[in-house]
Scaffold this motif. Structure first.
Motif, mmCIF file in Angstrom:
data_model
loop_
_atom_site.group_PDB
_atom_site.id
_atom_site.type_symbol
_atom_site.label_atom_id
_atom_site.label_comp_id
_atom_site.label_asym_id
_atom_site.label_seq_id
_atom_site.Cartn_x
_atom_site.Cartn_y
_atom_site.Cartn_z
ATOM 1 N N PHE A 79 29.331 -30.844 23.828
ATOM 2 C CA PHE A 79 30.224 -30.501 24.938
ATOM 3 C C PHE A 79 29.429 -30.636 26.228
ATOM 4 C CE2 PHE A 79 31.649 -27.442 28.140
ATOM 5 C CZ PHE A 79 32.970 -27.847 28.288
ATOM 6 N N THR A 80 30.052 -31.217 27.239
ATOM 7 C CA THR A 80 29.426 -31.314 28.564
ATOM 8 C C THR A 80 30.275 -30.558 29.575
ATOM 9 O OG1 THR A 80 28.375 -33.432 28.070
ATOM 10 C CG2 THR A 80 28.691 -32.895 30.399
ATOM 11 N N THR A 81 29.617 -29.693 30.336
ATOM 12 C CA THR A 81 30.295 -28.884 31.348
ATOM 13 C C THR A 81 30.630 -29.732 32.570
ATOM 14 O OG1 THR A 81 28.286 -28.324 32.565
ATOM 15 C CG2 THR A 81 28.854 -26.918 30.680
ATOM 16 N N GLY A 82 31.376 -29.150 33.495
ATOM 17 C CA GLY A 82 31.448 -29.693 34.848
ATOM 18 C C GLY A 82 30.142 -29.395 35.570
ATOM 19 N N VAL A 83 30.089 -29.729 36.850
ATOM 20 C CA VAL A 83 28.884 -29.457 37.637
ATOM 21 C C VAL A 83 28.705 -27.944 37.767
ATOM 22 C CG1 VAL A 83 27.803 -29.719 39.902
ATOM 23 C CG2 VAL A 83 29.051 -31.643 38.872
ATOM 24 N N LEU A 84 27.526 -27.467 37.417
ATOM 25 C CA LEU A 84 27.236 -26.034 37.488
ATOM 26 C C LEU A 84 26.359 -25.738 38.701
ATOM 27 C CD1 LEU A 84 26.448 -25.160 33.742
ATOM 28 C CD2 LEU A 84 28.621 -24.905 34.984
ATOM 29 N N LYS A 85 26.644 -24.632 39.356
ATOM 30 C CA LYS A 85 25.824 -24.195 40.492
ATOM 31 C C LYS A 85 24.444 -23.758 40.011
ATOM 32 C CE LYS A 85 29.652 -22.350 43.207
ATOM 33 N NZ LYS A 85 30.337 -21.109 43.638
ATOM 34 N N PRO A 86 23.435 -23.838 40.881
ATOM 35 C CA PRO A 86 22.113 -23.320 40.510
ATOM 36 C C PRO A 86 22.224 -21.859 40.074
ATOM 37 C CG PRO A 86 21.977 -24.571 42.552
ATOM 38 C CD PRO A 86 23.438 -24.433 42.226
ATOM 39 N N GLU A 87 21.661 -21.563 38.926
ATOM 40 C CA GLU A 87 21.729 -20.194 38.403
ATOM 41 C C GLU A 87 21.035 -20.164 37.047
ATOM 42 O OE1 GLU A 87 21.603 -16.803 38.217
ATOM 43 O OE2 GLU A 87 22.851 -17.167 39.973
ATOM 44 N N LEU A 88 20.702 -18.964 36.585
ATOM 45 C CA LEU A 88 20.278 -18.764 35.201
ATOM 46 C C LEU A 88 21.526 -18.449 34.400
ATOM 47 C CD1 LEU A 88 17.285 -16.666 33.908
ATOM 48 C CD2 LEU A 88 19.507 -16.486 32.845
ATOM 49 N N TYR A 89 21.777 -19.241 33.366
ATOM 50 C CA TYR A 89 22.996 -19.110 32.567
ATOM 51 C C TYR A 89 22.670 -18.608 31.162
ATOM 52 C CZ TYR A 89 25.460 -21.785 36.156
ATOM 53 O OH TYR A 89 26.025 -22.204 37.339
ATOM 54 N N MET A 90 23.549 -17.770 30.630
ATOM 55 C CA MET A 90 23.436 -17.276 29.260
ATOM 56 C C MET A 90 24.633 -17.781 28.467
ATOM 57 S SD MET A 90 22.298 -13.434 30.407
ATOM 58 C CE MET A 90 22.170 -12.682 28.791
ATOM 59 N N TYR A 91 24.413 -18.125 27.199
ATOM 60 C CA TYR A 91 25.512 -18.643 26.384
ATOM 61 C C TYR A 91 25.222 -18.435 24.907
ATOM 62 C CZ TYR A 91 22.525 -22.666 25.239
ATOM 63 O OH TYR A 91 21.492 -23.451 24.784
ATOM 64 N N ASN A 92 26.264 -18.593 24.115
ATOM 65 C CA ASN A 92 26.150 -18.628 22.661
ATOM 66 C C ASN A 92 27.024 -19.753 22.121
ATOM 67 O OD1 ASN A 92 25.903 -15.335 23.193
ATOM 68 N ND2 ASN A 92 24.630 -16.070 21.512
ATOM 69 N N PHE A 93 26.817 -20.074 20.861
ATOM 70 C CA PHE A 93 27.757 -20.919 20.131
ATOM 71 C C PHE A 93 28.553 -20.026 19.180
ATOM 72 C CE2 PHE A 93 24.550 -24.678 20.389
ATOM 73 C CZ PHE A 93 25.049 -25.043 21.636
ATOM 74 N N VAL A 94 29.790 -20.421 18.912
ATOM 75 C CA VAL A 94 30.580 -19.754 17.865
ATOM 76 C C VAL A 94 30.918 -20.818 16.828
ATOM 77 C CG1 VAL A 94 32.670 -18.487 17.274
ATOM 78 C CG2 VAL A 94 31.503 -18.026 19.440
ATOM 79 N N VAL A 95 30.307 -20.682 15.658
ATOM 80 C CA VAL A 95 30.485 -21.683 14.605
ATOM 81 C C VAL A 95 31.314 -21.070 13.480
ATOM 82 C CG1 VAL A 95 28.139 -21.131 13.787
ATOM 83 C CG2 VAL A 95 29.283 -23.158 12.933
ATOM 84 N N ASP A 96 32.471 -21.613 13.275
ATOM 85 C CA ASP A 96 33.395 -21.098 12.255
ATOM 86 C C ASP A 96 33.528 -19.578 12.332
ATOM 87 O OD1 ASP A 96 33.992 -23.631 11.401
ATOM 88 O OD2 ASP A 96 32.632 -23.591 9.681
ATOM 89 N N GLY A 97 33.656 -19.089 13.556
ATOM 90 C CA GLY A 97 33.888 -17.663 13.763
ATOM 91 C C GLY A 97 32.642 -16.823 13.894
ATOM 92 N N ALA A 98 31.474 -17.419 13.717
ATOM 93 C CA ALA A 98 30.221 -16.664 13.803
ATOM 94 C C ALA A 98 29.519 -16.955 15.124
ATOM 95 C CB ALA A 98 29.303 -17.042 12.649
ATOM 96 N N LYS A 99 29.194 -15.888 15.854
ATOM 97 C CA LYS A 99 28.518 -16.070 17.140
ATOM 98 C C LYS A 99 27.020 -16.160 16.922
ATOM 99 C CE LYS A 99 29.319 -14.237 21.597
ATOM 100 N NZ LYS A 99 29.977 -13.108 22.268
ATOM 101 N N VAL A 100 26.409 -17.259 17.358
ATOM 102 C CA VAL A 100 24.984 -17.482 17.129
ATOM 103 C C VAL A 100 24.325 -17.982 18.415
ATOM 104 C CG1 VAL A 100 25.338 -17.995 14.670
ATOM 105 C CG2 VAL A 100 25.345 -19.878 16.342
ATOM 106 N N THR A 101 22.994 -17.993 18.411
ATOM 107 C CA THR A 101 22.275 -18.622 19.513
ATOM 108 C C THR A 101 22.132 -20.112 19.211
ATOM 109 O OG1 THR A 101 20.230 -17.953 18.427
ATOM 110 C CG2 THR A 101 21.024 -16.556 20.223
ATOM 111 N N ASP A 102 21.721 -20.859 20.226
ATOM 112 C CA ASP A 102 21.545 -22.304 20.108
ATOM 113 C C ASP A 102 20.232 -22.581 19.384
ATOM 114 O OD1 ASP A 102 21.036 -24.999 20.487
ATOM 115 O OD2 ASP A 102 21.592 -25.013 22.605
#
Lengths: 385, 385
Positions: A79-102
């Motif tokens: 997946f590719t986002t739109g243009v993101l502003k300068p910042e520190l971003y936090m995220y996870n993946f959700v794989v088949d209903g399970a929330k995990v880190t990258d």
């Protein structure tokens, strides 16, 4: 896309341990990639998965905070986002209903019991959060004695570049975390050591010591760092807002003034905190009006627990008394959408009614680390001047 | 099983940021659980997943290093091990082909570019890896100047409990990582600060300073801690075994002796390392025979790069010369299954032929952190006596 089967590194020198512990066929992907155009691409190898999403309130502030990734024939979702502003971003993946880190990203930050993958889009204020080619301070995790709380307690201390050899004395910023946080929060979520390294190198902040305490008076140390073992972190801690931490604060100051080359005067000390740490800073600075010359309240939970302990009572009169000691700066910052906004309106009204001087900063957004990093970056430039 | 939908905490005080950043319905499970009978139960919430495995070469040393988890009606997958010996264990889950960390476990360790969830089964030597109710030392991440390498470099320094106030001088153990590691490896994978805290508290090791360097001479700092940003860690680093790091080692010693209260004599210094760090320790101690009184070679890559640099040449004569300075301890340890076993057989034969005294420890297992933690625990008790 760079791919290789991990088995290929088996033969590489010295890597038997890694190979042993990374067994299982897999495809390595690069994720995340901050692209030249300011977009960010995520990739995740999960050949049998039915659904993979990127979830992040930082990247997707509105709607459901997530985006569906698309699977290619090789089992790699992207997946590719739109243009993101300068910042520190936090995220996870959700794989088949399970929330995990990258799994392709080794950079992670814990917030209470949740762990997030992170990345930084460079530019503007986010450049303060990066490790740049500037002199770096020392970050020490150490233990101090708190006779008032009857325990040894863990603390994080930042000393600025040159401290070890300069022979000089330095002012001290005491920097307090919010509910669910601990002595790790400001250096991980808050990027405090990077912010200070960069601001000091730019000449925008004075070289200073930064002391990051654990504000949970029942707790010796962050989860995993005490005799209680590798327990699951919780927000349900006793004695976080009952006055015990605030009244024991001179123990910390005594330890710091005896163990470091500090400017051990009111003019040499600042205190600031976010949310519960703003609440603590509010009450500590009021309780000990000769201890701190600079006060920073970041999204502070000012009037919570009002009257429930002696230190939380008779606030207005004590504030007036505190200001008779002429603090050098009384800084209040909050986001427009913060759920503590009205508490801060009330505080400002109280100060204004008594003609007590303060600085006020209002930003976009709510009760989030993006704002607290910005408030620290501002506050650090205003103190010890 | 404790479950709650994360949305329930939205209303809790001070948690708007957490709630914002943890969006997405999910069920919280406890994982891992070390059961009273010494078995360990893993749980993972993945309602739509087709397959979930626990993968770990620590837990499942033979066969395919994994076990299938079983899904219950509520979407929670689980697996319980047999009785596990006391040890620090690393593991991952593989969900529909994707290798991830355990989202219920905030405790993780990075090994080069892979991140593992961890837990500790208490008892015997594993009790040294836990944070116990003993006095704790300070762990500082700092930067030193290396004129020989032309850069400032990051270093981890452990000072023992009481260092700040004792006024005493302490001996120094220089502790070196393996290929792909950095100045973080010994405190994360190696549990060095816990091992030292515990051994010192038990009176089994002398209070000592432990200095953990970065042995990659091209690198200023661990991945993510330098101006190169949040890059993907790699084992493919230049200048790890070309003599540069070894010849620059006096820069580190000079920094430590000038910035800390050290016993700045040969008798006050030890050097030890694992794999490539054992290789470095071997050559540094031989190159500077008056610098270190105690030498520890843990699964050391002794004869690699033989003759490829001046420092790697004429080994036998230089060893004889080194031993004419009468080292207090020359400790060699390796596992029976280590791929470097025969190199160490050759070293022992060389030493024995010249009647050069050494201590030799042979353990089960291969080139793994379990062994290196054990070797450190042994070596630390034998030095500075």
């Amino acid at each position: 896309m760079r791919k290789f089967v991990i088995a290929l590194v088996f033969a590489a020198f010295g890597l038997a341990a890694v190979a042993q512990q990374a067994l299982g066929e897999r495809v390595e992907v690069a994720s995340p990639t901050v692209n030249a155009d300011g977009t960010v691409t995520f990739q995740f190898y999960a050949p049998q998965a039915q659904s993979v999403k990127v979830v992040s309130s930082d990247i997707f502030p509105s709607a459901d905070h997530c985006a569906e990734m698309v699977k290619a024939a090789d089992g790699v979702w992207s997946f590719t986002t739109g243009v993101l502003k300068p910042e520190l971003y936090m995220y996870n993946f959700v794989v088949d209903g399970a929330k995990v880190t990258d799994p392709s990203n080794v950079y992670m930050i814990r917030d209470i019991a949740s762990v997030f993958s992170i990345f930084i889009v460079a530019g503007t204020q986010a450049d303060l959060y990066r490790v740049n080619d500037v002199p770096h301070g020392t970050v020490a995790k150490m233990w101090y004695d708190s006779p008032s709380l009857g325990m040894k307690r863990r603390i994080t201390v930042y000393t600025p570049a040159g401290y070890e050899t300069s022979g000089k004395r330095y002012p001290v910023l005491y920097l307090l975390h919010g509910k669910g946080g601990d002595e790790e929060a400001w250096t991980s979520l808050g990027r405090a050591s990077q912010i200070l390294d960069n601001l000091i190198a730019q000449g925008k902040a004075q070289p200073m010591i930064v002391v990051m305490t654990n504000g949970n008076a029942s707790q010796e140390a962050a989860p995993g760092e005490s005799r209680h073992g590798l327990l699951t972190p919780t927000i349900d801690l006793p004695k976080t807002m009952d006055g015990a931490f605030e009244l024991a604060f001179p123990d910390v100051v005594k330890f710091v003034d005896s163990g470091f080359r500090t400017i051990a005067t009111k003019e040499g000390r600042a205190i600031a905190g976010l949310s519960m740490g703003g609440f603590h800073s509010f009450h500590i600075s009021k309780q000990f009006p000769d201890m701190f010359h600079y006060v920073g309240l970041f999204s502070a939970a000012i009037f919570r627990e009002e009257g429930k302990a002696e230190i939380y009572s008779d606030i207005e009169n004590k504030l007036v008394a505190q200001f008779s000691h002429h603090p050098g700066l009384y800084y209040i910052a909050i986001g427009k959408d913060d759920f503590l906004y009205t508490d801060n309106v009330r505080l400002r009204a109280m100060l204004s009614n008594h003609h007590l001087p303060y600085e006020y900063v209002e930003t976009d957004g709510g009760h989030i680390w993006r704002n607290w990093r910005i408030y620290l970056s501002q506050f650090a430039c205003k103190i010890f001047r």
